[in-house]
Design a protein around this motif. Structure first.
Motif, PDB file in Angstrom:
ATOM      1  N   ARG A 105       0.825  -1.217   0.000  1.00 21.36           N
ATOM      2  CA  ARG A 105       0.000   0.000   0.000  1.00 21.36           C
ATOM      3  C   ARG A 105       0.849   1.253   0.000  1.00 21.36           C
ATOM      4  N   ALA A 106       1.965   1.213   0.720  1.00 21.90           N
ATOM      5  CA  ALA A 106       2.828   2.400   0.791  1.00 21.90           C
ATOM      6  C   ALA A 106       3.471   2.699  -0.556  1.00 21.90           C
ATOM      7  N   THR A 107       3.802   1.658  -1.318  1.00 25.56           N
ATOM      8  CA  THR A 107       4.445   1.875  -2.621  1.00 25.56           C
ATOM      9  C   THR A 107       3.436   2.146  -3.726  1.00 25.56           C
ATOM     10  N   ALA A 108       2.245   1.561  -3.604  1.00 21.72           N
ATOM     11  CA  ALA A 108       1.270   1.699  -4.687  1.00 21.72           C
ATOM     12  C   ALA A 108       0.463   2.970  -4.573  1.00 21.72           C
ATOM     13  N   ARG A 109       0.118   3.371  -3.356  1.00 21.45           N
ATOM     14  CA  ARG A 109      -0.764   4.520  -3.189  1.00 21.45           C
ATOM     15  C   ARG A 109       0.001   5.757  -2.765  1.00 21.45           C
ATOM     16  N   GLY A 110       0.779   5.621  -1.721  1.00 21.42           N
ATOM     17  CA  GLY A 110       1.637   6.727  -1.320  1.00 21.42           C
ATOM     18  C   GLY A 110       0.922   7.997  -0.979  1.00 21.42           C
ATOM     19  N   TYR A 111      -0.174   7.923  -0.271  1.00 23.24           N
ATOM     20  CA  TYR A 111      -0.879   9.158   0.089  1.00 23.24           C
ATOM     21  C   TYR A 111      -0.687   9.451   1.573  1.00 23.24           C
ATOM     22  N   SER A 112      -0.868  10.692   1.919  1.00 22.58           N
ATOM     23  CA  SER A 112      -0.727  11.111   3.314  1.00 22.58           C
ATOM     24  C   SER A 112      -1.641  12.286   3.566  1.00 22.58           C
ATOM     25  N   THR A 113      -2.275  12.297   4.727  1.00 29.06           N
ATOM     26  CA  THR A 113      -3.121  13.444   5.090  1.00 29.06           C
ATOM     27  C   THR A 113      -2.341  14.505   5.833  1.00 29.06           C
ATOM     28  N   LYS A 114      -1.048  14.286   6.075  1.00 28.18           N
ATOM     29  CA  LYS A 114      -0.224  15.275   6.769  1.00 28.18           C
ATOM     30  C   LYS A 114       0.334  16.237   5.739  1.00 28.18           C
ATOM     31  N   THR A 115      -0.285  17.407   5.686  1.00 24.66           N
ATOM     32  CA  THR A 115       0.063  18.338   4.617  1.00 24.66           C
ATOM     33  C   THR A 115       0.633  19.653   5.120  1.00 24.66           C
ATOM     34  N   GLY A 116       0.844  19.789   6.355  1.00 23.29           N
ATOM     35  CA  GLY A 116       1.289  21.082   6.838  1.00 23.29           C
ATOM     36  C   GLY A 116       2.541  20.984   7.673  1.00 23.29           C
ATOM     37  N   GLY A 117       3.200  22.096   7.847  1.00 22.32           N
ATOM     38  CA  GLY A 117       4.359  22.193   8.717  1.00 22.32           C
ATOM     39  C   GLY A 117       5.491  21.307   8.297  1.00 22.32           C
TER      40      GLY A 117
END
Length: 522
Positions: A462-474
């Motif tokens: 999942r980390a290699t295929a999707r690679g999304y994160s909700t941490k967008t600040g700072g």
């Protein structure tokens, strides 16, 4: 004053009603005409049947050869006329003398009409104006035993009676037309209500203006925009096509998963897709299942800049820490000299210098690419600042020819992200990171190990295929994308990316050189 409806629904309803009214009126007129034509045709068939039947009857031949044909034939023709409803039945001699007539006073008078065809032995039907007015009549010959025409039978129906017959059908036609109009009006009213709900009561000009504005907005907006309907892209603007390389006809298997996922609204999620870092927001359409509006912003350059800024910040912090440590060591050296112990001061200074120089010499000798050397030195300083043991394996060796497999920028992307992940994931109780890089003209192998717990196969996939994160600040900007970016570089060069837990958490990248195709002359 406007004489036509303003709304699209009203205009469609009015047009439909006018068309239906024209069709119903035209149909009614045609039905009336058809009724009259059918009446005339039926009248012709009826008078022909009566005339021919009576002319072929043996009793008619016998009566015509008798001394007084009228006495025999008049009662018969009156009875047949009453039974069939025809207007007149006239039996006449070849010289036109009437033997029978509806008006007995006209018996013996000459017949008015065409008899030439009957004298030739033919049956003829015509429309003619006689003593009873205009009528449809048929005249049939009566043949004697020797085959000669010895008389004729004429039967007819007046146009007046035919007109009253077909006019009697007009009320039924009118009622049918009225019922059709009322049914059509009800249907048009229902259509109008439905269109009013679907168009919001807007006029055609308003809808056209909205469409023009909608089209202009889609072309002018700098963000990617995808409208998803039933899990499929129904609208993709030019920017979304550029960022994702998709259209409305793209197969479902080729669509990014953030377009086909079914969950709640998403605000500013980071995705790695097609070598780009994308900021994705999705808002479900109220009341419509699997329908949403997705906006996409390209954050590739910003993510790269943030990554460089993060690296520079960490490097500056490492330099600041080293400067602090250097000041402490300098104070120690000065104190040793003042204490009259210069030999120990020299030994302490040269030991630190040799360790630092050894690391630089080791990386410089093993790695020919200057950008990769600088990256490893920076990561080494970063690790030292965080109290993590950082080492380069003894077998590490990268020649200049390795840049034919991966460009320096791609090497930095792969090695930098793997080392960053390792630094963040190593065990705080026993922190260490080991890097191995071996590359030449044939293949490039990159192995990064750390003391952390590692990832299972599902989490790694999942980390290699999707690679999304909700941490967008700072300071967290851009995190969660490292393995996805590495996976995209590896996939682009048809390499392999694997993870295993052996002596530690080990992530390996192997990329082979693509063999060149050499033409062979025969």
């Amino acid at each position: 004053m406007r004489w036509y409806p303003r709304t699209l629904a009203g205009q469609v309803a009015a047009l439909a009603l006018v068309v239906v009214a024209v069709v119903v009126v035209a149909g009614s007129v045609l039905a009336a005409i058809d009724a009259r034509v059918d009446g005339d045709r039926a009248a012709r068939d009826e008078v022909t049947a009566v005339a021919v039947s009576l002319a072929d009857s043996p009793s008619t031949v016998e009566a015509l050869t008798s001394p007084d044909p009228s006495a025999t034939l008049q009662p018969v023709t009156d009875r047949i006329r009453r039974d069939t409803g025809v207007a007149f039945i006239t039996v006449l001699a070849p010289d036109r003398t009437r033997y029978t007539h509806t008006d007995p006073a006209l018996i013996g008078a000459p017949y008015i009409g065409s008899i030439d065809a009957a004298l030739r032995g033919e049956t003829m039907t015509e429309t003619y104006t006689g003593t009873l007015g205009r009528s449809i009549r048929t005249i049939a010959p009566v043949r004697g035993p020797d085959g000669r025409v010895i008389g004729m039978v004429a039967a007819g129906i007046t146009q007046r009676s035919l007109t009253s017959t077909w006019r009697g059908e007009l009320p039924l036609i009118a009622v049918t037309a009225l019922a059709a109009l009322m049914t059509a009006a009800a249907g048009v009213w229902w259509i109008r209500r439905r269109l009013l709900r679907q168009t919001g009561g807007l006029a055609p000009d308003d809808l056209r203006l909205m469409y023009d504005h909608h089209d202009a907005v889609l072309r002018a907006v700098r963000e990617g925009l995808v409208v998803v309907e039933d899990g499929r892209p129904a609208l993709v603007n030019a920017e979304a096509q550029r960022l994702l390389g998709i259209g409305t006809d793209t197969p479902a298997d080729d669509l990014p998963d953030f377009l086909t996922r079914e969950d709640d609204a998403v605000v500013d999620e980071l995705y790695a897709e097609g070598g780009r870092v994308l900021l994705v927001s999705r808002l479900p359409v109220s009341g419509r299942r699997r329908s949403s509006v997705v906006t996409i912003r390209d954050r590739t350059e910003l993510a790269a800049a943030m990554g460089e800024l993060d690296s520079m910040t960490r490097f500056a912090e490492a330099l600041r820490s080293q400067a602090h440590e250097s000041a402490n060591r300098l104070h120690t050296l000065v104190a040793l000299v003042e204490m009259g112990r210069p030999e120990e001061a020299v030994r302490l200074a040269t030991t630190e210098l040799e360790l630092s120089q050894h690391l630089i010499d080791r990386m410089t000798q093993a790695v020919a690419e200057p950008a990769l050397v600088a990256l490893l030195l920076g990561k080494s300083a970063q690790a030292a600042e965080r109290g993590i043991a950082f080492s380069l394996t003894e077998e590490s060796q990268v020649s200049d020819e390795a840049t034919q497999i991966l460009s320096p920028a791609e090497m930095i992307t792969v090695v930098g992200n793997l080392v960053d992940n390792a630094l963040d994931a190593c065990d705080p109780d026993d922190p260490w990171v080991e890097v191995g890089v071996v590359g030449d003209h044939a293949a490039l192998d990159i192995v990064v190990a750390d003391s952390g717990p590692g990832m299972d196969a599902d989490l790694f996939s999942r980390a290699t295929a999707r690679g999304y994160s909700t941490k967008t600040g700072g300071d967290e900007a851009g995190r969660g994308l490292g393995l996805a970016l590495v996976a995209q570089v590896v996939e682009r060069h048809h390499g392999t990316l694997t993870a295993e837990n052996t002596y530690g958490s080990v992530v390996s990248v192997r990329i082979r050189a693509v063999p060149s195709v050499v033409g062979v002359t025969r």
